[in-house]
Design an enzyme around this catalytic site. Structure first.
Site: not given
Ligand SMILES: CSC[C@H]1O[C@H](OP(=O)(O)O)[C@H](O)[C@@H]1O
Length: 382
Positions: A64-66, A98, A213, A254, A264-265
């Site tokens: 995960r994570g851009a 995603r 996270q 992201d 973003n999150k």
């Protein structure tokens, strides 16, 4: 009210995390991942020997994570090429795994483009596959270098914005460290660089519901690096600002639209509003591969909606993700509906600065972003 239990800042050099690697075993090629759904309790690897298994790993946030999603997308296309499979179809499957992090599609499309160019220039399948793999490795290395440059730009900006001595008290949201990057990460890499340079007084770590996270991953990374950190529930951030305990907010991204809107999150936007109200710098740290100049503004960014069970359940043990294939522990009545956007959008007027590997822009304007991206060595993919 600084955390009385704050760990004494001791700079350590933990073993590098093998977050994602290409593996050529006798059984054939594979993308090997550190399974992030099992952290922090277990450091286990997940072997993805084909594109469908890598897509599942992306969807379940095992990876995960851009920026790391971009790297995974690139290696996923290379995997299809080496396996002699349909590369265009692989790129499409990976990109759709995603929708919000632009990096995923960028990485997949960039490697697919190099493969296609090699084939069109007359290269055989094996040579074209080798070209694809080389491009995936190049993307990986570029991201590692970008992480180091962002860390330095961010450290210098913090010194400019927070000139007083005594160290910075930084608040982060979600996870933006080595677990999202070819290097030390994005926003977290700035905090880590500050720690190594002796200017980190306190790292406030938002737990980041629902998939935690922050609690599971950022706390894990901060602990590994000996950083002075304290975990907090997302709901507690407001009282920290009110108590004057936050000197700056550092978040990742992201997707950054052409007007400077930042996806973003989920939970980032409320932090931006709090930062504005309390006159605290709100800093976004992201490589230029996260900037999407083709998306004009925040209203055009697709925000991933995830399953209700991620909210109505909690994970009872590592590897059983809440809302995964069952096994989560219910915290809401059976059948409860839930609103579960994975990201939110922060408008440019709430962003103090965007820190990229090509430099910093503030105030955030579309022109500044386009200029930064023009400097980037990252190839643009139409
Ligand atoms: C700097 S990229 C990390 C970015 O990715 C996270 O989302 P997810 O954990 O769902 O992949 C979050 O938005 C972070 O800011």
């Amino acid at each position: 009210m600084a955390d009385q239990d704050a760990q004494t800042p001791v700079v350590v050099d933990p073993p590098a995390l093998s977050v994602l690697r290409w593996d050529e075993s006798p059984d054939g090629p594979a993308v090997v991942l550190l399974d992030q759904t099992r952290l922090p309790a277990e450091e286990t690897e997940l072997v993805c020997a084909d594109v469908p298994s890598l897509v599942r790993a992306i969807r379940t946030l095992a990876v995960r994570g851009a920026p790391l999603l971009g790297i995974a997308g690139g290696y996923g296309v290379a995997l299809a090429a080496v396996r002699g499979e349909d590369v265009a179809q692989a790129a499409d499957l990976l990109e759709r795994a995603r929708p919000t992090a632009v990096n995923l599609g960028y990485g997949a499309r960039r490697v697919a483009r190099e493969y296609r160019a090699a084939v069109e220039s007359g290269a055989g399948q094996e040579v074209a596959a080798a070209v694809a793999l080389a491009e995936a490795r190049a993307l990986h290395e570029e991201d590692a270098a970008a992480s180091g440059r962002m860390a330095q730009y961010g450290l210098d900006l913090l010194a400019e914005l927070l000139p007083g001595g005594g160290g910075h008290r930084l608040l982060t949201h979600c996870n933006t460290g080595a677990l999202v990057s070819g290097g030390a990460g994005t926003a977290f890499a700035v905090a880590l660089r500050a720690h190594r340079e002796g200017s980190l007084r306190q790292l406030w770590v938002d737990e980041t519901r629902p998939l935690l996270q922050g609690a599971r991953l950022t706390a894990y990374e901060a602990g590994r690096n000996g950083m002075p950190y304290s975990l907090l529930t997302d709901n507690a951030a407001g009282s920290l600002f009110a108590a004057g305990e936050v000197d700056a907010v550092l978040i990742g991204a992201d997707r950054i639209a052409a007007d400077g809107s930042v996806a973003n999150k989920v939970g980032s936007y409320p932090l931006a509003v709090l930062a504005k109200y309390h006159h605290v710098p709100f800093l976004v740290v992201a490589p230029t591969t996260t900037v999407d100049l083709e998306t004009m503004d925040g209203t055009s960014i697709v925000v991933e909606q995830r399953s209700a069970t991620e909210v109505t359940e909690i994970t009872p043990k590592p590897g059983v993700p809440a809302g995964g294939g069952g096994g989560g522990m219910a915290v809401a009545p059976p059948g409860a509906k839930a609103y579960n956007p994975a990201f939110d959008i922060t408008p440019p007027e709430l962003v103090t600065a965007i820190i990229t590997e090509e430099g910093v822009i503030s105030p955030v304007t579309g022109v500044g972003l386009a200029e930064l991206c023009a400097r980037s060595s990252q190839v643009t993919i139409s």
